[in-house]
Design a protein around this motif. Structure first.
Motif, PDB file in Angstrom:
ATOM      1  N   VAL A 187      10.751  -4.664  -0.443  1.00  0.00           N
ATOM      2  CA  VAL A 187       9.665  -3.720   0.107  1.00  0.00           C
ATOM      3  C   VAL A 187       8.198  -4.223   0.143  1.00  0.00           C
ATOM      4  CG1 VAL A 187       8.215  -1.901   1.298  1.00  0.00           C
ATOM      5  CG2 VAL A 187      10.797  -1.495   1.345  1.00  0.00           C
ATOM      6  N   PRO A 188       7.372  -5.557   0.659  1.00  0.00           N
ATOM      7  CA  PRO A 188       6.438  -5.734  -0.470  1.00  0.00           C
ATOM      8  C   PRO A 188       5.202  -5.102  -0.376  1.00  0.00           C
ATOM      9  CG  PRO A 188       6.665  -7.421   1.614  1.00  0.00           C
ATOM     10  CD  PRO A 188       7.822  -5.907   1.188  1.00  0.00           C
ATOM     11  N   ARG A 189       4.155  -5.328  -1.960  1.00  0.00           N
ATOM     12  CA  ARG A 189       3.741  -3.903  -2.091  1.00  0.00           C
ATOM     13  C   ARG A 189       2.412  -3.341  -1.286  1.00  0.00           C
ATOM     14  NH1 ARG A 189       0.797  -4.538  -7.403  1.00  0.00           N
ATOM     15  NH2 ARG A 189      -0.921  -3.011  -6.858  1.00  0.00           N
ATOM     16  N   ASP A 190       2.228  -4.864  -0.608  1.00  0.00           N
ATOM     17  CA  ASP A 190       0.975  -5.018   0.393  1.00  0.00           C
ATOM     18  C   ASP A 190       1.310  -4.490   2.078  1.00  0.00           C
ATOM     19  OD1 ASP A 190       2.033  -7.776   0.867  1.00  0.00           O
ATOM     20  OD2 ASP A 190       0.853  -8.293   0.523  1.00  0.00           O
ATOM     21  N   ALA A 191       2.880  -4.251   2.597  1.00  0.00           N
ATOM     22  CA  ALA A 191       3.412  -4.330   3.505  1.00  0.00           C
ATOM     23  C   ALA A 191       2.572  -2.797   4.748  1.00  0.00           C
ATOM     24  CB  ALA A 191       4.465  -3.738   3.359  1.00  0.00           C
ATOM     25  N   PRO A 192       2.002  -3.005   5.471  1.00  0.00           N
ATOM     26  CA  PRO A 192       1.615  -1.064   6.303  1.00  0.00           C
ATOM     27  C   PRO A 192       1.954  -0.699   6.071  1.00  0.00           C
ATOM     28  CG  PRO A 192       0.838  -4.390   7.530  1.00  0.00           C
ATOM     29  CD  PRO A 192       2.186  -4.421   6.402  1.00  0.00           C
ATOM     30  N   GLY A 193       1.910   0.777   6.327  1.00  0.00           N
ATOM     31  CA  GLY A 193       2.887   1.989   6.032  1.00  0.00           C
ATOM     32  C   GLY A 193       3.252   2.504   5.017  1.00  0.00           C
ATOM     33  N   PHE A 194       3.377   0.992   3.847  1.00  0.00           N
ATOM     34  CA  PHE A 194       3.563   1.768   2.508  1.00  0.00           C
ATOM     35  C   PHE A 194       3.017   2.108   1.784  1.00  0.00           C
ATOM     36  CE2 PHE A 194       5.378  -0.005  -1.443  1.00  0.00           C
ATOM     37  CZ  PHE A 194       6.369   0.344  -1.486  1.00  0.00           C
ATOM     38  N   TRP A 195       2.046   3.434   1.433  1.00  0.00           N
ATOM     39  CA  TRP A 195       1.636   4.132   1.154  1.00  0.00           C
ATOM     40  C   TRP A 195       2.218   4.867  -0.668  1.00  0.00           C
ATOM     41  CZ3 TRP A 195      -2.550   2.872   3.297  1.00  0.00           C
ATOM     42  CH2 TRP A 195      -2.805   2.643   4.666  1.00  0.00           C
ATOM     43  N   ARG A 196       1.444   4.322  -1.559  1.00  0.00           N
ATOM     44  CA  ARG A 196       1.759   5.223  -3.329  1.00  0.00           C
ATOM     45  C   ARG A 196       0.800   6.001  -3.602  1.00  0.00           C
ATOM     46  NH1 ARG A 196       0.146  -0.050  -4.627  1.00  0.00           N
ATOM     47  NH2 ARG A 196      -1.714   0.198  -6.293  1.00  0.00           N
ATOM     48  N   SER A 197       0.825   7.159  -4.347  1.00  0.00           N
ATOM     49  CA  SER A 197      -0.135   7.884  -4.676  1.00  0.00           C
ATOM     50  C   SER A 197       0.853   8.696  -6.297  1.00  0.00           C
ATOM     51  CB  SER A 197      -0.233   9.792  -3.832  1.00  0.00           C
ATOM     52  OG  SER A 197       0.945   9.950  -3.654  1.00  0.00           O
ATOM     53  N   ARG A 198      -0.124   8.920  -7.083  1.00  0.00           N
ATOM     54  CA  ARG A 198      -0.094   8.939  -8.966  1.00  0.00           C
ATOM     55  C   ARG A 198       0.387  10.221  -8.956  1.00  0.00           C
ATOM     56  NH1 ARG A 198      -3.377   7.663 -14.321  1.00  0.00           N
ATOM     57  NH2 ARG A 198      -1.510   8.194 -15.341  1.00  0.00           N
ATOM     58  N   ILE A 199       1.783  10.171  -9.440  1.00  0.00           N
ATOM     59  CA  ILE A 199       2.382  12.063  -9.974  1.00  0.00           C
ATOM     60  C   ILE A 199       2.137  12.127 -11.658  1.00  0.00           C
ATOM     61  CG2 ILE A 199       3.981  12.873  -9.994  1.00  0.00           C
ATOM     62  CD1 ILE A 199       5.510  12.076  -8.652  1.00  0.00           C
ATOM     63  N   GLU A 200       0.778  13.088 -11.650  1.00  0.00           N
ATOM     64  CA  GLU A 200       0.716  13.145 -13.192  1.00  0.00           C
ATOM     65  C   GLU A 200       1.523  13.961 -14.071  1.00  0.00           C
ATOM     66  OE1 GLU A 200      -2.175  12.829 -14.390  1.00  0.00           O
ATOM     67  OE2 GLU A 200      -3.152  11.452 -12.361  1.00  0.00           O
ATOM     68  N   MET A 201       1.463  13.094 -14.885  1.00  0.00           N
ATOM     69  CA  MET A 201       2.853  13.402 -15.899  1.00  0.00           C
ATOM     70  C   MET A 201       2.958  14.263 -17.215  1.00  0.00           C
ATOM     71  SD  MET A 201       5.746  12.946 -13.628  1.00  0.00           S
ATOM     72  CE  MET A 201       7.137  12.895 -15.319  1.00  0.00           C
ATOM     73  N   GLU A 202       2.792  14.893 -17.715  1.00  0.00           N
ATOM     74  CA  GLU A 202       3.135  15.157 -19.198  1.00  0.00           C
ATOM     75  C   GLU A 202       3.390  13.817 -20.004  1.00  0.00           C
ATOM     76  OE1 GLU A 202       1.079  17.412 -20.778  1.00  0.00           O
ATOM     77  OE2 GLU A 202       0.958  18.675 -18.791  1.00  0.00           O
TER      78      GLU A 202
END
Length: 386
Positions: A187-202
């Motif tokens: 899956v290319p990073r700029d594919a429509p509908g491909f969303w990401r959100s960062r998970i805050e980690m210790e």
């Protein structure tokens, strides 16, 4: 560390990578964490020296080696205090899967970049409810004409922010049985509908963790890696290297921690002699050294079996290596911090942050309990409890 079982080429590779790692070290990585930056300089230099693609085919710019060579690179960088976590994902998992099962076009498109480090690829298998259980994955892929449409969620995906694409584990419906089977998609990073959100980690690491949402992501037919019917074979072609490389990651970290503790124990003097002269200090460090050496032997066995094409034997050995290295790493880090006492908790000595990092190898990519499940029913023949 002992290299008696290694070839002269492996010894030379280990020495060269160790020299590179020492020029960067723990301070380099710690500074990146504080700045929120990525280890681009180390990644680029390691790539330029041919280390990142040492396991990939020569015809695509790789070194023509295998997991034996790639694990040495990661272990030695870790032993110097500057491991590259994305080596587990990009060349080891994604590069191996594409090299073994990709089409000619996929190999030409992705392998040269993965080999020279100019391209990074992430790997997404874990889901909020399924964990890494490939039988419970709910990310589905359905055919729509010639295209594939992917829908689902993934969590704890490393490095998506710097990756050109992500190798996503989804499930397709078997036309004959109606059952869902695992399949891999690029899956290319700029594919429509491909969303990401960062998970805050210790966890203090330059590589960030992300949750992914695939909202009807439309992909062309050639986004499917390999044969639609190969299923688990292709998946485990990537998961066995992942376990071997996680072992290398843990061994490097444990080796680094013990080396710092030994250096401290040799020079730290409270009474008449250095504290390393006392058995209460010396024996636990010696025990950790032994445990790391034993785990390294199992990792070398797993790498050799995998490189020789024995997927079944490599599966057992890779799980055992990951288990042994993780346990040895956690104990080594704990003992190193304890050896330094209060200094073990200071930023100056750089060991306290490893307490959290060492747990990663126990948890990911599969927990030690699941490895014990695997060994109990695959190696020992005991009945399943699940």
């Amino acid at each position: 560390m002992s290299t008696v079982l290694e070839t002269e080429e492996h010894k030379a590779l280990r020495a060269a990578v160790a020299a590179l790692g020492r020029r960067y070290g723990r301070d380099y990585l710690s500074a990146l964490v504080r700045e929120g930056a990525h280890p681009r300089e180390l990644w680029a230099e390691a790539a330029g020296l041919g280390y990142l693609g040492v396991n990939l085919p020569e015809e695509y710019g790789g070194g023509g080696g295998g997991m034996a060579e790639l694990s040495i690179v990661l272990e030695e960088l870790g032993a110097a205090g500057s491991p590259l976590l994305m080596m587990i994902v990009s060349p080891a998992i994604c590069g191996t899967v594409i090299a073994r099962f990709g089409t000619g076009a996929q190999k030409r498109r992705w392998l040269p970049g993965l080999a020279d480090g100019s391209v990074t690829m992430a790997f997404a298998i874990t889901e909020p409810d399924a964990g890494s259980n490939s039988h419970r994955i709910t990310t589905t892929a359905r055919k729509d004409g010639e295209d594939w449409v992917l829908t689902g969620r993934k969590v704890f995906v490393s490095g998506v922010d710097i990756a050109e694409a992500t190798l996503v584990v989804g499930r397709t419906e078997d036309a004959r049985s109606g059952r869902l089977k695992p399949c891999l998609f690029i899956v290319p990073r700029d594919a429509p509908g491909f969303w990401r959100s960062r998970i805050e980690m210790e966890l203090q690491a330059p590589e960030k963790q992300f949750e992914l949402v695939l909202d009807d992501v439309r992909l062309p037919a050639d986004a499917l890696v390999g044969d639609e019917d190969a299923g688990l074979l292709q998946l485990f072609a990537g998961l066995n290297p992942e376990r071997i490389m996680t072992a290398a990651f843990a061994l490097g970290m444990g080796t680094y921690a013990i080396a710092r503790a030994v250096e401290y124990a040799r020079t730290r003097q409270v009474w008449k002699d250095p504290i390393g002269a006392h058995q209460a200090i010396a024996h636990p460090l010696a025990q950790s050294h032994i445990e790391l050496e034993l785990a390294r032997l199992m990792m070398q066995k797993a790498a050799r079996l995998y490189d020789e094409g024995d997927d079944t034997g490599a599966g057992e050995a890779a799980n055992m290596a990951k288990y042994a290295a993780a346990e040895a790493c956690v104990r080594a880090v704990d003992q190193a911090v304890h050896t330094l006492g209060g200094n073990g908790l200071t930023r100056e000595y750089g060991l306290a942050s490893l307490v959290t990092a060492a747990r990663v190898a126990r948890i990911a990519p599969v927990s030690r309990e699941m490895i014990l499940n695997y060994v109990s029913h695959q190696s020992l023949g005991l009945p399943r409890s699940y």
